[in-house]
Design a protein around this motif. Structure first.
Motif, PDB file in Angstrom:
ATOM      1  N   ASP A 192      86.779  -2.889 -37.639  1.00  0.00           N
ATOM      2  CA  ASP A 192      86.030  -3.761 -38.545  1.00  0.00           C
ATOM      3  C   ASP A 192      85.972  -3.128 -39.931  1.00  0.00           C
ATOM      4  OD1 ASP A 192      84.468  -5.744 -39.612  1.00  0.00           O
ATOM      5  OD2 ASP A 192      82.642  -5.198 -38.540  1.00  0.00           O
ATOM      6  N   GLU A 193      86.803  -3.612 -40.839  1.00  0.00           N
ATOM      7  CA  GLU A 193      86.902  -3.112 -42.223  1.00  0.00           C
ATOM      8  C   GLU A 193      87.080  -1.590 -42.257  1.00  0.00           C
ATOM      9  OE1 GLU A 193      87.177  -4.988 -44.735  1.00  0.00           O
ATOM     10  OE2 GLU A 193      86.275  -6.907 -44.234  1.00  0.00           O
ATOM     11  N   PRO A 194      87.996  -1.029 -41.470  1.00  0.00           N
ATOM     12  CA  PRO A 194      88.104   0.430 -41.401  1.00  0.00           C
ATOM     13  C   PRO A 194      88.676   1.079 -42.653  1.00  0.00           C
ATOM     14  CG  PRO A 194      89.900  -0.576 -40.210  1.00  0.00           C
ATOM     15  CD  PRO A 194      88.988  -1.690 -40.626  1.00  0.00           C
ATOM     16  N   THR A 195      89.414   0.311 -43.466  1.00  0.00           N
ATOM     17  CA  THR A 195      90.056   0.908 -44.641  1.00  0.00           C
ATOM     18  C   THR A 195      89.329   0.591 -45.940  1.00  0.00           C
ATOM     19  OG1 THR A 195      91.528  -1.012 -44.805  1.00  0.00           O
ATOM     20  CG2 THR A 195      92.332   0.864 -43.548  1.00  0.00           C
ATOM     21  N   SER A 196      88.179  -0.078 -45.846  1.00  0.00           N
ATOM     22  CA  SER A 196      87.435  -0.456 -47.049  1.00  0.00           C
ATOM     23  C   SER A 196      86.975   0.783 -47.817  1.00  0.00           C
ATOM     24  CB  SER A 196      86.220  -1.294 -46.651  1.00  0.00           C
ATOM     25  OG  SER A 196      85.449  -1.629 -47.779  1.00  0.00           O
ATOM     26  N   GLY A 197      87.322   0.845 -49.089  1.00  0.00           N
ATOM     27  CA  GLY A 197      86.884   1.948 -49.935  1.00  0.00           C
ATOM     28  C   GLY A 197      87.691   3.223 -49.781  1.00  0.00           C
ATOM     29  N   GLY A 201     100.104  -5.439 -26.605  1.00  0.00           N
ATOM     30  CA  GLY A 201     101.088  -4.844 -27.488  1.00  0.00           C
ATOM     31  C   GLY A 201     101.135  -5.405 -28.889  1.00  0.00           C
ATOM     32  N   PHE A 202     100.180  -6.282 -29.229  1.00  0.00           N
ATOM     33  CA  PHE A 202     100.219  -6.934 -30.535  1.00  0.00           C
ATOM     34  C   PHE A 202      98.965  -6.636 -31.352  1.00  0.00           C
ATOM     35  CE2 PHE A 202     103.055  -9.481 -27.907  1.00  0.00           C
ATOM     36  CZ  PHE A 202     104.168  -9.580 -28.725  1.00  0.00           C
ATOM     37  N   ILE A 203      99.092  -6.813 -32.671  1.00  0.00           N
ATOM     38  CA  ILE A 203      97.981  -6.616 -33.608  1.00  0.00           C
ATOM     39  C   ILE A 203      97.605  -7.960 -34.204  1.00  0.00           C
ATOM     40  CG2 ILE A 203      97.220  -5.539 -35.764  1.00  0.00           C
ATOM     41  CD1 ILE A 203      99.218  -3.290 -35.220  1.00  0.00           C
ATOM     42  N   MET A 204      96.321  -8.283 -34.127  1.00  0.00           N
ATOM     43  CA  MET A 204      95.824  -9.504 -34.756  1.00  0.00           C
ATOM     44  C   MET A 204      94.982  -9.149 -35.970  1.00  0.00           C
ATOM     45  SD  MET A 204      93.632 -12.671 -33.215  1.00  0.00           S
ATOM     46  CE  MET A 204      95.106 -13.398 -32.495  1.00  0.00           C
ATOM     47  N   GLY A 205      95.357  -9.689 -37.120  1.00  0.00           N
ATOM     48  CA  GLY A 205      94.540  -9.536 -38.309  1.00  0.00           C
ATOM     49  C   GLY A 205      93.490 -10.623 -38.355  1.00  0.00           C
ATOM     50  N   LEU A 206      92.253 -10.241 -38.599  1.00  0.00           N
ATOM     51  CA  LEU A 206      91.152 -11.195 -38.705  1.00  0.00           C
ATOM     52  C   LEU A 206      90.709 -11.240 -40.152  1.00  0.00           C
ATOM     53  CD1 LEU A 206      89.141 -13.052 -37.205  1.00  0.00           C
ATOM     54  CD2 LEU A 206      87.685 -11.049 -36.853  1.00  0.00           C
ATOM     55  N   ILE A 207      90.904 -12.387 -40.812  1.00  0.00           N
ATOM     56  CA  ILE A 207      90.598 -12.493 -42.234  1.00  0.00           C
ATOM     57  C   ILE A 207      89.624 -13.629 -42.492  1.00  0.00           C
ATOM     58  CG2 ILE A 207      92.847 -11.540 -42.878  1.00  0.00           C
ATOM     59  CD1 ILE A 207      93.707 -14.378 -43.725  1.00  0.00           C
ATOM     60  N   GLY A 208      89.015 -13.576 -43.665  1.00  0.00           N
ATOM     61  CA  GLY A 208      88.074 -14.600 -44.098  1.00  0.00           C
ATOM     62  C   GLY A 208      87.203 -14.047 -45.201  1.00  0.00           C
ATOM     63  N   PRO A 209      86.636 -14.907 -46.051  1.00  0.00           N
ATOM     64  CA  PRO A 209      85.741 -14.442 -47.119  1.00  0.00           C
ATOM     65  C   PRO A 209      84.504 -13.762 -46.540  1.00  0.00           C
ATOM     66  CG  PRO A 209      86.334 -16.765 -47.396  1.00  0.00           C
ATOM     67  CD  PRO A 209      86.763 -16.369 -46.035  1.00  0.00           C
ATOM     68  N   SER A 260      90.016  -6.393 -38.517  1.00  0.00           N
ATOM     69  CA  SER A 260      89.287  -7.253 -39.437  1.00  0.00           C
ATOM     70  C   SER A 260      89.217  -6.587 -40.810  1.00  0.00           C
ATOM     71  CB  SER A 260      87.866  -7.504 -38.911  1.00  0.00           C
ATOM     72  OG  SER A 260      87.099  -8.225 -39.857  1.00  0.00           O
ATOM     73  N   THR A 261      89.684  -7.285 -41.826  1.00  0.00           N
ATOM     74  CA  THR A 261      89.696  -6.686 -43.160  1.00  0.00           C
ATOM     75  C   THR A 261      89.795  -7.763 -44.240  1.00  0.00           C
ATOM     76  OG1 THR A 261      90.852  -5.094 -44.612  1.00  0.00           O
ATOM     77  CG2 THR A 261      92.210  -6.422 -43.131  1.00  0.00           C
ATOM     78  N   HIS A 262      89.283  -7.421 -45.431  1.00  0.00           N
ATOM     79  CA  HIS A 262      89.499  -8.286 -46.591  1.00  0.00           C
ATOM     80  C   HIS A 262      90.640  -7.746 -47.443  1.00  0.00           C
ATOM     81  CE1 HIS A 262      86.952  -5.083 -48.261  1.00  0.00           C
ATOM     82  NE2 HIS A 262      87.491  -5.385 -49.430  1.00  0.00           N
ATOM     83  N   ILE A 263      91.185  -6.563 -47.057  1.00  0.00           N
ATOM     84  CA  ILE A 263      92.337  -5.995 -47.772  1.00  0.00           C
ATOM     85  C   ILE A 263      93.596  -6.538 -47.087  1.00  0.00           C
ATOM     86  CG2 ILE A 263      93.474  -3.900 -48.581  1.00  0.00           C
ATOM     87  CD1 ILE A 263      90.830  -2.430 -48.205  1.00  0.00           C
ATOM     88  N   THR A 264      94.014  -7.707 -47.505  1.00  0.00           N
ATOM     89  CA  THR A 264      95.087  -8.401 -46.796  1.00  0.00           C
ATOM     90  C   THR A 264      96.423  -7.665 -46.875  1.00  0.00           C
ATOM     91  OG1 THR A 264      95.461  -9.761 -48.778  1.00  0.00           O
ATOM     92  CG2 THR A 264      94.026 -10.670 -47.061  1.00  0.00           C
ATOM     93  N   GLN A 265      96.593  -6.821 -47.890  1.00  0.00           N
ATOM     94  CA  GLN A 265      97.849  -6.075 -47.989  1.00  0.00           C
ATOM     95  C   GLN A 265      98.062  -5.181 -46.770  1.00  0.00           C
ATOM     96  OE1 GLN A 265      95.430  -6.295 -50.293  1.00  0.00           O
ATOM     97  NE2 GLN A 265      96.181  -5.848 -52.357  1.00  0.00           N
ATOM     98  N   ASP A 266      96.960  -4.719 -46.157  1.00  0.00           N
ATOM     99  CA  ASP A 266      97.079  -3.855 -44.979  1.00  0.00           C
ATOM    100  C   ASP A 266      97.666  -4.596 -43.788  1.00  0.00           C
ATOM    101  OD1 ASP A 266      96.006  -1.793 -46.420  1.00  0.00           O
ATOM    102  OD2 ASP A 266      94.000  -1.931 -45.559  1.00  0.00           O
ATOM    103  N   LEU A 267      97.570  -5.915 -43.814  1.00  0.00           N
ATOM    104  CA  LEU A 267      98.038  -6.711 -42.683  1.00  0.00           C
ATOM    105  C   LEU A 267      99.449  -7.254 -42.870  1.00  0.00           C
ATOM    106  CD1 LEU A 267      94.804  -8.824 -42.049  1.00  0.00           C
ATOM    107  CD2 LEU A 267      95.517  -6.746 -40.857  1.00  0.00           C
ATOM    108  N   GLU A 268      99.948  -7.221 -44.098  1.00  0.00           N
ATOM    109  CA  GLU A 268     101.226  -7.866 -44.383  1.00  0.00           C
ATOM    110  C   GLU A 268     102.360  -7.330 -43.513  1.00  0.00           C
ATOM    111  OE1 GLU A 268     102.047 -10.442 -45.960  1.00  0.00           O
ATOM    112  OE2 GLU A 268     100.436 -10.873 -47.379  1.00  0.00           O
TER     113      GLU A 268
END
Length: 279
Positions: free
Chosen positions: A151-156, A26-34, A183-191
């Motif tokens: 995996d980076e589904p919202t990129s671009g 029932g939870f969402i985990m954001g995976l971040i990193g350069p 997993s994303t580098h767009i951290t605003q999507d995870l806030e």
């Protein structure tokens, strides 16, 4: 639902080093990193597309290696691009992917296509990037998957579609029996959507914490260099500029003020992306 214990993988010039975390139902985990931090490698290992050198992955309490087909049946995966035969149409896509999943629901797939305004007659090569992502999402949500891996589904993609997609994922998890790794580098999507954040850098686990803990404890201070020199703050990372200094630190006792504020995920990635805590 998903538990990783000391998962490691060694390549020439790169080492994914003892990654451990747990994701409950029932939870969402954001995976971040350069870029190059190991996020995609870790996802491929979770997906059983790469074999780890060490460690174990458990799904619903069972080691994935003991029943990989059951695990794959329960994963819905969304890439940042649709890698498929370009001259086939969406109807052909449906027939092919349905053959891989015993629980594939053609009726539900059609409902998602209608919702996303995608015709079954459209050729893959004629889909926009947004439509390609929607098609993969329709597939991922049409075979009763318990774990969504994105995996980076919202990129671009434009902000409107990104918000719609996030809303849809949140709605899918409302039942409480599904979870997601985003997993994303767009951290605003995870806030506003992530319950947990796992931060990987240079193949090492920096932290895996609840979003609530991060919001309450990670702070940014901005002041003069002299003032920061005379504090007793244990900085994770500090940057001294010409006219001011900034630093990120963990401390629940510090309240927000004129020069201390909550660190956003973007702040954390910016400050801590160059090195791990233990470097």
């Amino acid at each position: 639902m998903l538990r990783l214990e000391n998962v490691s993988k060694r390549f020439d010039g790169f080492y994914l080093d003892n990654i451990s975390f747990e994701l409950k139902e029932g939870f969402i985990m954001g995976l971040i990193g350069p870029n190059g931090s190991g996020k995609t490698t870790l996802i491929k290992i979770i997906m059983n597309l790469l074999n780890q050198d060490e460690g174990n992955i458990y799904f619903m309490g069972e080691n994935v290696k003991n029943n990989p087909m059951r695990f794959k049946e329960n994963i819905g995966f969304v890439y940042d691009n649709l890698y498929f035969y370009e001259n086939l149409n969406v109807s052909d896509f449906e027939k092919i992917v349905a053959s891989f999943y015993k629980n594939f629901d053609n009726k539900k797939f059609k409902e998602y296509l209608d919702k996303f305004q995608i015709s079954k007659k459209t050729k893959i090569k004629n889909l926009s990037k947004g439509q390609s992502i929607k098609l993969m999402l329709a597939k991922a949500l049409s075979h009763s998957a318990k774990l969504l891996i994105l995996d980076e589904p919202t990129s671009g993609l434009d902000p409107i579609f990104r918000k719609d997609m996030i809303k849809l994922i949140q709605e899918e998890l409302e039942s409480g029996d599904k979870s997601a790794i985003f997993s994303t580098h767009i951290t605003q999507d995870l806030e506003h959507m992530a319950d947990y954040i796992t931060f990987i850098n240079k193949g090492k686990l920096v932290f895996s914490e609840s979003k609530e803990f991060i919001d309450e404890n990670y702070k940014i201070i901005r002041s003069s260099k002299e003032m920061l020199d005379n504090t007793n703050i244990d900085f994770i990372k500090r940057k001294d500029e010409r006219y001011f200094s900034e630093g990120i630190f963990i401390e629940s006792g510090y309240k927000n003020s004129d020069n201390i504020s909550k660190a956003t995920l973007e702040d954390i990635l910016y400050y801590m992306g160059g090195e791990t805590i233990n470097d």
